[in-house]
Design an enzyme around this catalytic site. Sequence first.
Site, PDB file in Angstrom:
ATOM      1  N   LYS A  55       0.805  -1.221   0.000  1.00 51.05           N
ATOM      2  CA  LYS A  55       0.000   0.000   0.000  1.00 51.05           C
ATOM      3  C   LYS A  55       0.839   1.274   0.000  1.00 51.05           C
ATOM      4  O   LYS A  55       0.345   2.351  -0.299  1.00 51.05           O
ATOM      5  CB  LYS A  55      -0.978  -0.006   1.155  1.00 51.05           C
ATOM      6  CG  LYS A  55      -2.129  -0.984   0.897  1.00 51.05           C
ATOM      7  CD  LYS A  55      -3.402  -0.549   1.539  1.00 51.05           C
ATOM      8  CE  LYS A  55      -4.564  -1.425   1.139  1.00 51.05           C
ATOM      9  NZ  LYS A  55      -4.442  -2.780   1.718  1.00 51.05           N
ATOM     10  N   SER A 308       0.949  -9.958  -0.744  1.00 51.96           N
ATOM     11  CA  SER A 308       0.734  -8.516  -0.591  1.00 51.96           C
ATOM     12  C   SER A 308       1.250  -7.904   0.705  1.00 51.96           C
ATOM     13  O   SER A 308       1.414  -6.684   0.776  1.00 51.96           O
ATOM     14  CB  SER A 308      -0.754  -8.220  -0.769  1.00 51.96           C
ATOM     15  OG  SER A 308      -1.534  -9.109   0.005  1.00 51.96           O
TER      16      SER A 308
HETATM   17  C1  LIG Z   1      -5.246  -3.702   1.323  1.00 50.68           C
HETATM   18  C2  LIG Z   1      -4.672  -5.031   1.154  1.00 50.68           C
HETATM   19  C3  LIG Z   1      -5.133  -5.906   0.154  1.00 50.68           C
HETATM   20  C4  LIG Z   1      -6.293  -5.584  -0.761  1.00 50.68           C
HETATM   21  O1  LIG Z   1      -6.123  -4.415  -1.532  1.00 50.68           O
HETATM   22  P1  LIG Z   1      -7.377  -3.669  -2.152  1.00 50.68           P
HETATM   23  O2  LIG Z   1      -6.823  -2.586  -2.983  1.00 50.68           O
HETATM   24  O3  LIG Z   1      -8.204  -3.148  -1.010  1.00 50.68           O
HETATM   25  O4  LIG Z   1      -8.155  -4.688  -2.930  1.00 50.68           O
HETATM   26  C5  LIG Z   1      -4.497  -7.131   0.015  1.00 50.68           C
HETATM   27  N1  LIG Z   1      -3.483  -7.495   0.837  1.00 50.68           N
HETATM   28  C6  LIG Z   1      -3.017  -6.694   1.814  1.00 50.68           C
HETATM   29  C7  LIG Z   1      -1.896  -7.175   2.673  1.00 50.68           C
HETATM   30  C8  LIG Z   1      -3.594  -5.436   2.005  1.00 50.68           C
HETATM   31  O5  LIG Z   1      -3.131  -4.645   2.972  1.00 50.68           O
END
Ligand SMILES: *Cc1c(COP(=O)(O)O)cnc(C)c1O
Length: 331
Positions: A55, A308
């Site tokens: 993010k 992510s």
């Molecule tokens: C926010 C987040 C997501 C999902 O992202 P979106 O843009 O809300 O779909 C996936 N994995 C992690 C670790 C996140 O922090």
Amino acid sequence: MTTPLVTLRDVEAAQAVIAGHVTRTPIVPSPSLSQRCGGDVHLKLESLQPTGAFKLRGATNRLMALTDEERRRGVVTMSTGNHGRGVAFAAKRLGVPAVVCMSSLVPRTKVDAIRDLGADARIVGDSQDEAGVEAERCVAEDGMVMVSPFDDPAVIAGQGTIGLELLEDLPAVDLVLVPLSGGGLIGGIAVAVKALRPQARVVGVTMERGAAMYESLKAGHPVPVKEEPTLADSLGGGIGLDNRYTFALCRTLLDDVMLVSEEEIAEAMRHTFWQDRLVAEGGAVVGQAALLTGKVAAAGQTVACVLSGRNVDMHQFVDIVTRPASGGAPS
Ligand SMILES: *Cc1c(COP(=O)(O)O)cnc(C)c1O
């Protein structure tokens, strides 16, 4: 023809803006997942960002676009934790005041990390929507600039830079598996991938408990979902009933969206730890869970899973990965 919401150009511009402020993350092979599903599986390690999650990309791209006047007024956001941390990190670097509103469902470790970066972390209510009310108040009464966790073209373009890197490193990719919540991550990635390699499939994966985008796509419009505790806490929250960008992007660009259970997420955390030797939070391994369960067919394909983030409470993590797996002892 309608104007596209976010374009490849936007994502390429974001790549230039955030270069040097975020980590260009590696993509590594996963021999064990490849063996399990008969494809050639790779993991894009967004867990290696300095904030522990992707993010930072979107937040940095958005904050770099602030005017001097906006920088003085400061930014406010609501967050399940990782976006707040990304905003707090970027704000600190740029010297911009930041308020991060979170619900009581956000894990302590994420709240602490945001406070440590010097942001004003506020815990409000028991859902992302309730935290959003406080964020709106900061905009209306204090004149702060709202930085949406996903429904903002600059945020989406920032997350989309993952798609550009992925195609540079794995040009033959056939299938991209992406954790899905509000849809900024997959929306941005899909813009890049569908523009540069249209034959590649982009598939969203999310948890059964409170799958907001999944339910909204099924209904044909944004719908509210009940927010429940889940191992994939960073995938919680609605997509906003007044969603402007990500719902349309997901509806147009995604090939499929699938759901995984809590036990399947736990199993994917164990697999990622014992086999790939990586620490990942629940929300980050839903793509691997879809592969491990066979919910997504990957035989003979080149697959990229976006890992992510890794911002999990380590006591909870150790508890999960040392629990005996349903499939026998870890090796
Ligand atoms: C926010 C987040 C997501 C999902 O992202 P979106 O843009 O809300 O779909 C996936 N994995 C992690 C670790 C996140 O922090």
